[in-house]
Scaffold this active site. Sequence first.
Site, PDB file in Angstrom:
ATOM      1  N   CYS A  85       2.747   4.525   7.006  1.00 52.95           N
ATOM      2  CA  CYS A  85       3.090   5.929   7.258  1.00 52.95           C
ATOM      3  C   CYS A  85       3.793   6.095   8.608  1.00 52.95           C
ATOM      4  O   CYS A  85       4.922   6.629   8.674  1.00 52.95           O
ATOM      5  CB  CYS A  85       1.847   6.806   7.162  1.00 52.95           C
ATOM      6  SG  CYS A  85       0.378   6.097   7.947  1.00 52.95           S
TER       7      CYS A  85
HETATM    8  N1  LIG Z   1      -4.164   6.948   3.760  1.00 55.96           N
HETATM    9  C1  LIG Z   1      -2.891   6.937   4.146  1.00 55.96           C
HETATM   10  O1  LIG Z   1      -2.363   7.924   4.702  1.00 55.96           O
HETATM   11  C2  LIG Z   1      -2.043   5.709   3.914  1.00 55.96           C
HETATM   12  C3  LIG Z   1      -0.677   5.790   4.189  1.00 55.96           C
HETATM   13  C4  LIG Z   1       0.128   4.663   3.971  1.00 55.96           C
HETATM   14  C5  LIG Z   1      -0.432   3.483   3.493  1.00 55.96           C
HETATM   15  N2  LIG Z   1      -1.771   3.442   3.268  1.00 55.96           N
HETATM   16  C6  LIG Z   1      -2.314   2.175   2.774  1.00 55.96           C
HETATM   17  O2  LIG Z   1      -2.584   2.312   1.370  1.00 55.96           O
HETATM   18  C7  LIG Z   1      -3.715   1.546   1.010  1.00 55.96           C
HETATM   19  C8  LIG Z   1      -4.739   2.483   0.366  1.00 55.96           C
HETATM   20  O3  LIG Z   1      -5.101   3.468   1.325  1.00 55.96           O
HETATM   21  P1  LIG Z   1      -6.104   4.662   1.000  1.00 55.96           P
HETATM   22  O4  LIG Z   1      -6.092   5.547   2.185  1.00 55.96           O
HETATM   23  O5  LIG Z   1      -5.812   5.242  -0.336  1.00 55.96           O
HETATM   24  O6  LIG Z   1      -7.486   3.841   0.948  1.00 55.96           O
HETATM   25  P2  LIG Z   1      -8.904   4.292   0.474  1.00 55.96           P
HETATM   26  O7  LIG Z   1      -8.957   5.791   0.377  1.00 55.96           O
HETATM   27  O8  LIG Z   1      -9.881   3.601   1.343  1.00 55.96           O
HETATM   28  O9  LIG Z   1      -9.005   3.678  -1.015  1.00 55.96           O
HETATM   29  C9  LIG Z   1      -9.013   2.334  -1.275  1.00 55.96           C
HETATM   30  C10 LIG Z   1      -9.053   2.093  -2.793  1.00 55.96           C
HETATM   31  O10 LIG Z   1      -8.996   0.681  -3.037  1.00 55.96           O
HETATM   32  C11 LIG Z   1     -10.073   0.276  -3.887  1.00 55.96           C
HETATM   33  N3  LIG Z   1     -10.474  -1.049  -3.438  1.00 55.96           N
HETATM   34  C12 LIG Z   1     -11.026  -1.387  -2.234  1.00 55.96           C
HETATM   35  N4  LIG Z   1     -11.218  -2.726  -2.166  1.00 55.96           N
HETATM   36  C13 LIG Z   1     -10.772  -3.237  -3.332  1.00 55.96           C
HETATM   37  C14 LIG Z   1     -10.727  -4.559  -3.882  1.00 55.96           C
HETATM   38  N5  LIG Z   1     -11.157  -5.627  -3.183  1.00 55.96           N
HETATM   39  N6  LIG Z   1     -10.211  -4.723  -5.125  1.00 55.96           N
HETATM   40  C15 LIG Z   1      -9.771  -3.667  -5.851  1.00 55.96           C
HETATM   41  N7  LIG Z   1      -9.790  -2.387  -5.378  1.00 55.96           N
HETATM   42  C16 LIG Z   1     -10.301  -2.183  -4.147  1.00 55.96           C
HETATM   43  C17 LIG Z   1     -11.138   1.347  -3.721  1.00 55.96           C
HETATM   44  O11 LIG Z   1     -11.864   1.521  -4.922  1.00 55.96           O
HETATM   45  P3  LIG Z   1     -13.138   0.636  -5.330  1.00 55.96           P
HETATM   46  O12 LIG Z   1     -13.736   0.116  -4.040  1.00 55.96           O
HETATM   47  O13 LIG Z   1     -14.038   1.573  -6.079  1.00 55.96           O
HETATM   48  O14 LIG Z   1     -12.600  -0.455  -6.213  1.00 55.96           O
HETATM   49  C18 LIG Z   1     -10.289   2.609  -3.475  1.00 55.96           C
HETATM   50  O15 LIG Z   1      -9.926   3.203  -4.714  1.00 55.96           O
HETATM   51  C19 LIG Z   1      -4.230   0.898   2.307  1.00 55.96           C
HETATM   52  O16 LIG Z   1      -3.737  -0.411   2.399  1.00 55.96           O
HETATM   53  C20 LIG Z   1      -3.647   1.770   3.403  1.00 55.96           C
HETATM   54  O17 LIG Z   1      -3.452   1.080   4.608  1.00 55.96           O
HETATM   55  C21 LIG Z   1      -2.577   4.516   3.439  1.00 55.96           C
END
Ligand SMILES: NC(=O)c1ccc[n+]([C@@H]2O[C@H](COP(=O)([O-])OP(=O)(O)OC[C@H]3O[C@@H](n4cnc5c(N)ncnc54)[C@H](OP(=O)(O)O)[C@@H]3O)[C@@H](O)[C@H]2O)c1
Length: 343
Positions: free
Chosen positions: A149
């Site tokens: 981001c």
């Molecule tokens: N939040 C932001 O603004 C943003 C912006 C740009 C990029 N990102 C990136 O996008 C990615 C997701 O971010 P987020 O904010 O959506 O994260 P989040 O809210 O913490 O969600 C993570 C998701 O991944 C799943 N997960 C976690 N460990 C896993 C594993 N080992 N295998 C399969 N699924 C797994 C979790 O579900 P379960 O544990 O139930 O499987 C959950 O659905 C991250 O890498 C983050 O750095 C985030």
Amino acid sequence: MFKIGIIGGTGYTGAELLRILANHPQAEVTIISSRAECGKSVAEIYPNLRGSYNLSFSVPTVDELALCDLVFFATPHGVAMNQAPELLARGVKVIDLGADFRIKDTDEWAKWYGMQHSALAEVSEAVYGLPEINREKIRQARLVANPGCYPTAAQLGLIPLITNNIIDPSDLIIDAKSGVSGAGRGANVPMLLCESSENFKSYGVAGHRHLPEIVQGLEQHTSAKIGLTFVPHLVPMIRGMQATMYGTILDKTVDIQALFEDYYKDEFFVDVMPEGSLPETRSVKGANFCRISVFRPQDGNKVVVLSVIDNLAKGASTQAIQNMNIMLGLEEALGLTALGMMP
Ligand SMILES: NC(=O)c1ccc[n+]([C@@H]2O[C@H](COP(=O)([O-])OP(=O)(O)OC[C@H]3O[C@@H](n4cnc5c(N)ncnc54)[C@H](OP(=O)(O)O)[C@@H]3O)[C@@H](O)[C@H]2O)c1
């Protein structure tokens, strides 16, 4: 209809993918994963999606995912690098919203992310998914590394200046602010309402993981070494991000406003605002737009660039769908023309 899978469907970026794809005319989400919520319906976790999906969270097998045309990884770093190679080998296109394929130097990646990389060939193959810069490569890509981001807001604001040698690349400052959803949905004490509300603080001052990504991106546009001070802050709002960027002007004769307007004149999702205006994060809330304005205070030797995005939209999920559209040969803005929500 293209069949789409999402790994990490309960997180904030996964939920945002679901919200936008619900109205996409050419994409159907057929698999949505969660280990913790396996078996629950999508609407049980995200009631805003009631009526749009007849789908439950599952832990899909590779064979099930291989039936998809494209799979998004909306997961923490370290997940996609272990699962994407097999999907690519089965002919599935992949977009990773995490950081696994963003940094080409895997030793550098290991230093910042605290683990060894397990998919070196795929790192070399991956295309960095900033469509305004890499559109033609994304069109050919099987694997896209969706940008972070802060790096999205920062690079869209600085590249026009770096590429045209307007500012000194060795002396850049990015002072950036993010809403709390940037940290994801996982339980985390500093992100609790009582901790983050009515509060303002910086973090990662000594070094943030997005720094090497921004440097790598800017280095594509200059032969000079990039010198960058990057200081992120947490602000008590849910969504939104502003990067305020400072550079030392090398050529004071250039009309910087005109330069930005010209650089982005064909870019639907980058809005260069009229001279003197101030972009607001709420103007891009839920939308795939980046709004930019440029200043040269007191006609001095500094340029100030203000760049706002929604961290969950252009900073993550809607940008990922923009990349999906390009990879699948669809019109780039398909399903993405919703405007920001104000107030
Ligand atoms: N939040 C932001 O603004 C943003 C912006 C740009 C990029 N990102 C990136 O996008 C990615 C997701 O971010 P987020 O904010 O959506 O994260 P989040 O809210 O913490 O969600 C993570 C998701 O991944 C799943 N997960 C976690 N460990 C896993 C594993 N080992 N295998 C399969 N699924 C797994 C979790 O579900 P379960 O544990 O139930 O499987 C959950 O659905 C991250 O890498 C983050 O750095 C985030």
